[in-house]
Design a protein around this motif. Structure first.
Motif, PDB file in Angstrom:
ATOM      1  N   LEU A   1      30.740  30.841 -11.256  1.00  0.00           N
ATOM      2  CA  LEU A   1      29.664  30.240 -11.803  1.00  0.00           C
ATOM      3  C   LEU A   1      30.135  28.677 -12.432  1.00  0.00           C
ATOM      4  CD1 LEU A   1      26.572  30.016 -11.766  1.00  0.00           C
ATOM      5  CD2 LEU A   1      26.798  30.988 -14.275  1.00  0.00           C
ATOM      6  N   PRO A   2      31.084  29.009 -13.487  1.00  0.00           N
ATOM      7  CA  PRO A   2      31.698  27.950 -14.147  1.00  0.00           C
ATOM      8  C   PRO A   2      32.326  27.188 -13.127  1.00  0.00           C
ATOM      9  CG  PRO A   2      32.457  29.936 -15.122  1.00  0.00           C
ATOM     10  CD  PRO A   2      31.624  30.214 -14.180  1.00  0.00           C
ATOM     11  N   LEU A   3      32.998  27.607 -12.075  1.00  0.00           N
ATOM     12  CA  LEU A   3      33.660  26.534 -11.101  1.00  0.00           C
ATOM     13  C   LEU A   3      32.719  25.905 -10.473  1.00  0.00           C
ATOM     14  CD1 LEU A   3      36.401  29.026  -9.625  1.00  0.00           C
ATOM     15  CD2 LEU A   3      36.919  27.252 -10.999  1.00  0.00           C
ATOM     16  N   GLY A   4      31.322  26.422  -9.936  1.00  0.00           N
ATOM     17  CA  GLY A   4      30.369  25.656  -9.677  1.00  0.00           C
ATOM     18  C   GLY A   4      30.006  24.282 -10.411  1.00  0.00           C
ATOM     19  N   LYS A   5      30.137  24.861 -11.875  1.00  0.00           N
ATOM     20  CA  LYS A   5      29.634  23.832 -12.675  1.00  0.00           C
ATOM     21  C   LYS A   5      30.531  22.498 -12.678  1.00  0.00           C
ATOM     22  CE  LYS A   5      26.948  26.673 -15.946  1.00  0.00           C
ATOM     23  NZ  LYS A   5      27.101  26.996 -17.314  1.00  0.00           N
ATOM     24  N   VAL A   6      32.002  22.956 -12.249  1.00  0.00           N
ATOM     25  CA  VAL A   6      33.123  22.022 -12.421  1.00  0.00           C
ATOM     26  C   VAL A   6      32.735  21.079 -11.322  1.00  0.00           C
ATOM     27  CG1 VAL A   6      35.583  21.619 -12.094  1.00  0.00           C
ATOM     28  CG2 VAL A   6      34.741  23.378 -13.480  1.00  0.00           C
ATOM     29  N   ILE A   7      32.444  21.654 -10.028  1.00  0.00           N
ATOM     30  CA  ILE A   7      32.287  21.061  -8.525  1.00  0.00           C
ATOM     31  C   ILE A   7      31.257  19.908  -8.992  1.00  0.00           C
ATOM     32  CG2 ILE A   7      31.529  21.111  -6.376  1.00  0.00           C
ATOM     33  CD1 ILE A   7      33.051  23.808  -6.278  1.00  0.00           C
ATOM     34  N   LEU A   8      29.952  20.494  -9.677  1.00  0.00           N
ATOM     35  CA  LEU A   8      28.642  19.335  -9.849  1.00  0.00           C
ATOM     36  C   LEU A   8      29.146  18.281 -10.728  1.00  0.00           C
ATOM     37  CD1 LEU A   8      25.785  20.162  -8.944  1.00  0.00           C
ATOM     38  CD2 LEU A   8      25.346  20.713 -11.304  1.00  0.00           C
ATOM     39  N   ALA A   9      29.956  18.586 -11.662  1.00  0.00           N
ATOM     40  CA  ALA A   9      30.193  17.780 -12.665  1.00  0.00           C
ATOM     41  C   ALA A   9      31.232  16.603 -12.087  1.00  0.00           C
ATOM     42  CB  ALA A   9      31.032  18.307 -13.984  1.00  0.00           C
ATOM     43  N   VAL A  10      32.132  17.057 -11.400  1.00  0.00           N
ATOM     44  CA  VAL A  10      33.047  15.966 -10.875  1.00  0.00           C
ATOM     45  C   VAL A  10      32.115  15.161  -9.685  1.00  0.00           C
ATOM     46  CG1 VAL A  10      35.109  15.725  -9.137  1.00  0.00           C
ATOM     47  CG2 VAL A  10      35.220  17.396 -10.944  1.00  0.00           C
ATOM     48  N   TYR A  11      31.388  15.850  -8.895  1.00  0.00           N
ATOM     49  CA  TYR A  11      30.524  15.142  -7.695  1.00  0.00           C
ATOM     50  C   TYR A  11      29.474  14.129  -8.736  1.00  0.00           C
ATOM     51  CZ  TYR A  11      32.154  17.364  -3.689  1.00  0.00           C
ATOM     52  OH  TYR A  11      33.066  17.568  -2.325  1.00  0.00           O
ATOM     53  N   LEU A  12      29.077  14.445  -9.918  1.00  0.00           N
ATOM     54  CA  LEU A  12      28.169  13.712 -10.468  1.00  0.00           C
ATOM     55  C   LEU A  12      28.769  12.364 -11.131  1.00  0.00           C
ATOM     56  CD1 LEU A  12      25.074  14.114 -11.035  1.00  0.00           C
ATOM     57  CD2 LEU A  12      25.603  14.932 -13.070  1.00  0.00           C
ATOM     58  N   GLY A  13      30.009  12.748 -11.796  1.00  0.00           N
ATOM     59  CA  GLY A  13      30.777  11.856 -12.324  1.00  0.00           C
ATOM     60  C   GLY A  13      31.383  10.613 -11.375  1.00  0.00           C
ATOM     61  N   CYS A  14      31.671  11.391 -10.150  1.00  0.00           N
ATOM     62  CA  CYS A  14      31.936  10.245  -8.944  1.00  0.00           C
ATOM     63  C   CYS A  14      30.938   9.438  -8.581  1.00  0.00           C
ATOM     64  CB  CYS A  14      32.469  11.117  -7.890  1.00  0.00           C
ATOM     65  SG  CYS A  14      34.082  11.794  -8.148  1.00  0.00           S
ATOM     66  N   LEU A  15      29.610   9.970  -8.380  1.00  0.00           N
ATOM     67  CA  LEU A  15      28.442   9.272  -8.122  1.00  0.00           C
ATOM     68  C   LEU A  15      27.973   8.326  -8.996  1.00  0.00           C
ATOM     69  CD1 LEU A  15      26.009  11.907  -6.337  1.00  0.00           C
ATOM     70  CD2 LEU A  15      26.924   9.876  -5.447  1.00  0.00           C
ATOM     71  N   LEU A  16      27.901   8.664 -10.245  1.00  0.00           N
ATOM     72  CA  LEU A  16      27.589   7.804 -11.372  1.00  0.00           C
ATOM     73  C   LEU A  16      28.572   6.675 -11.470  1.00  0.00           C
ATOM     74  CD1 LEU A  16      26.487  10.003 -14.123  1.00  0.00           C
ATOM     75  CD2 LEU A  16      25.296   8.592 -12.912  1.00  0.00           C
ATOM     76  N   HIS A  17      29.891   6.982 -11.325  1.00  0.00           N
ATOM     77  CA  HIS A  17      30.808   5.956 -11.191  1.00  0.00           C
ATOM     78  C   HIS A  17      30.633   4.732 -10.294  1.00  0.00           C
ATOM     79  CE1 HIS A  17      34.801   4.559 -12.687  1.00  0.00           C
ATOM     80  NE2 HIS A  17      35.488   4.331 -11.492  1.00  0.00           N
ATOM     81  N   ALA A  18      30.431   5.275  -8.898  1.00  0.00           N
ATOM     82  CA  ALA A  18      30.272   4.325  -7.784  1.00  0.00           C
ATOM     83  C   ALA A  18      28.793   3.783  -8.164  1.00  0.00           C
ATOM     84  CB  ALA A  18      29.925   5.207  -6.604  1.00  0.00           C
ATOM     85  N   ALA A  19      27.666   4.314  -8.728  1.00  0.00           N
ATOM     86  CA  ALA A  19      26.460   3.679  -8.592  1.00  0.00           C
ATOM     87  C   ALA A  19      26.320   2.838  -9.764  1.00  0.00           C
ATOM     88  CB  ALA A  19      25.524   4.924  -8.785  1.00  0.00           C
ATOM     89  N   LEU A  20      27.144   3.169 -10.863  1.00  0.00           N
ATOM     90  CA  LEU A  20      26.806   2.199 -12.229  1.00  0.00           C
ATOM     91  C   LEU A  20      28.136   1.170 -12.060  1.00  0.00           C
ATOM     92  CD1 LEU A  20      25.898   4.817 -14.817  1.00  0.00           C
ATOM     93  CD2 LEU A  20      24.358   3.396 -13.344  1.00  0.00           C
ATOM     94  N   LEU A  21      29.368   1.773 -12.012  1.00  0.00           N
ATOM     95  CA  LEU A  21      30.342   0.541 -12.111  1.00  0.00           C
ATOM     96  C   LEU A  21      30.510  -0.151 -10.882  1.00  0.00           C
ATOM     97  CD1 LEU A  21      32.663  -0.266 -14.223  1.00  0.00           C
ATOM     98  CD2 LEU A  21      34.270   1.170 -12.798  1.00  0.00           C
ATOM     99  N   TYR A  22      30.723   0.243  -9.748  1.00  0.00           N
ATOM    100  CA  TYR A  22      31.044  -0.363  -8.551  1.00  0.00           C
ATOM    101  C   TYR A  22      30.113  -1.307  -8.081  1.00  0.00           C
ATOM    102  CZ  TYR A  22      35.212   2.688  -8.260  1.00  0.00           C
ATOM    103  OH  TYR A  22      36.374   3.223  -8.184  1.00  0.00           O
ATOM    104  N   CYS A  23      28.705  -0.645  -8.183  1.00  0.00           N
ATOM    105  CA  CYS A  23      27.258  -1.549  -7.875  1.00  0.00           C
ATOM    106  C   CYS A  23      27.466  -2.639  -8.688  1.00  0.00           C
ATOM    107  CB  CYS A  23      26.199  -0.611  -7.838  1.00  0.00           C
ATOM    108  SG  CYS A  23      25.781   0.164  -6.672  1.00  0.00           S
ATOM    109  N   GLY A  24      27.627  -2.393  -9.919  1.00  0.00           N
ATOM    110  CA  GLY A  24      27.553  -3.507 -11.162  1.00  0.00           C
ATOM    111  C   GLY A  24      28.383  -4.328 -10.668  1.00  0.00           C
ATOM    112  N   LEU A  25      29.806  -4.129 -10.428  1.00  0.00           N
ATOM    113  CA  LEU A  25      30.913  -5.305 -10.353  1.00  0.00           C
ATOM    114  C   LEU A  25      30.631  -5.912  -9.129  1.00  0.00           C
ATOM    115  CD1 LEU A  25      34.100  -2.957 -10.855  1.00  0.00           C
ATOM    116  CD2 LEU A  25      33.121  -4.858 -12.250  1.00  0.00           C
ATOM    117  N   ILE A  26      29.971  -5.420  -7.976  1.00  0.00           N
ATOM    118  CA  ILE A  26      29.826  -5.920  -6.748  1.00  0.00           C
ATOM    119  C   ILE A  26      28.574  -7.142  -6.907  1.00  0.00           C
ATOM    120  CG2 ILE A  26      28.784  -5.926  -4.392  1.00  0.00           C
ATOM    121  CD1 ILE A  26      31.575  -4.791  -4.283  1.00  0.00           C
TER     122      ILE A  26
END
Ligand code: ASP
Length: 221
Positions: A18-43
């Motif tokens: 279960l905690p490992l599932g949360k780690v997967i969720l956190a990493v995927y969410l972090g990557c998605l937010l990074h792409a959506a906020l930072l990369y989109c913002g830069l472009i």
């Protein structure tokens, strides 16, 4: 991967998943937010370009990165996508992308930060502000030193854990799910390289906007 997960859940009990599932969720969410906020913002703000068109242009490279978990292996496809779909000149893309595939690994840094916190929580170790700052600095440095091959970020994770005195055995807890995390972080890594190539090409006047926006040239009658 199945054998590693079987070993982890067999040794620690099924509750450990279960905690490992949360780690997967956190990493995927972090990557998605990074792409959506930072990369989109830069472009959008620095490149003054349409981010949706950018993500459509590099979709092939993202799929290859997601399935191979290797920035180095994705390099030829990323070169083709940035040149043929996004209009980046050959001289810029062939300099920026190989450099980025070796040095620029935002996804790996996010993964190392999240997993370091997970290991601390799993072992009941409390972290304070200096620890968090050390994790940020060491994860950034470790990601720069990570090779663009599958699983390299997990090896460098031991450096991040060691920097704040967390037990290195924590890497074994992550090993079973590392491939799933590697797919997301590698996709973010190569996306960051493409963002760099597009912005530098834009700044140097080496970006063909007709190619970027798929404008078909007028055929003379
Ligand atoms: N697989 C990643 C890459 O090639 C590196 C890592 O393991 O974090 O970008």
């Amino acid at each position: 991967m199945f054998a590693l997960i079987a070993w982890v859940s067999g040794t620690n009990g099924p509750g450990v998943l279960l905690p490992l599932g949360k780690v997967i969720l956190a990493v995927y969410l972090g990557c998605l937010l990074h792409a959506a906020l930072l990369y989109c913002g830069l472009i959008l703000c620095i490149g003054k370009l349409n981010p949706i068109r950018f993500f459509r242009g590099i979709a092939d490279a993202q799929l290859v990165a997601f399935s191979t978990a290797s920035s180095a292996g994705t390099l030829p496809v990323n070169l083709r996508c940035t040149q043929k779909n996004l209009g980046v000149s050959e001289s810029i893309s062939s300099f920026v992308l190989p450099l980025g595939a070796t040095l620029n690994m935002d996804g790996t840094a996010i993964y190392q930060g999240v997993t370091a916190l997970f290991v601390a929580q799993a072992y009941g170790i409390e972290l304070n502000l200096p620890h968090y700052l050390t994790i940020i600095v060491s994860a950034t440095l470790a990601s720069i030193g990570t090779a663009g091959v599958p699983g390299a970020g997990m090896i460098m994770l031991s450096l991040v854990l060691g920097s704040v005195g967390l037990p290195l055995e924590g890497v074994a807890l992550i090993a079973g799910i590392d491939r799933i995390l590697d797919m997301a972080r590698t996709t973010l890594n190569i996306t960051g390289d493409a963002v760099g190539a597009v912005l530098i090409a834009r700044g140097e006047g080496e970006l063909n906007e007709d190619v970027y926006y798929e404008r078909t040239p007028l055929v003379p009658l």
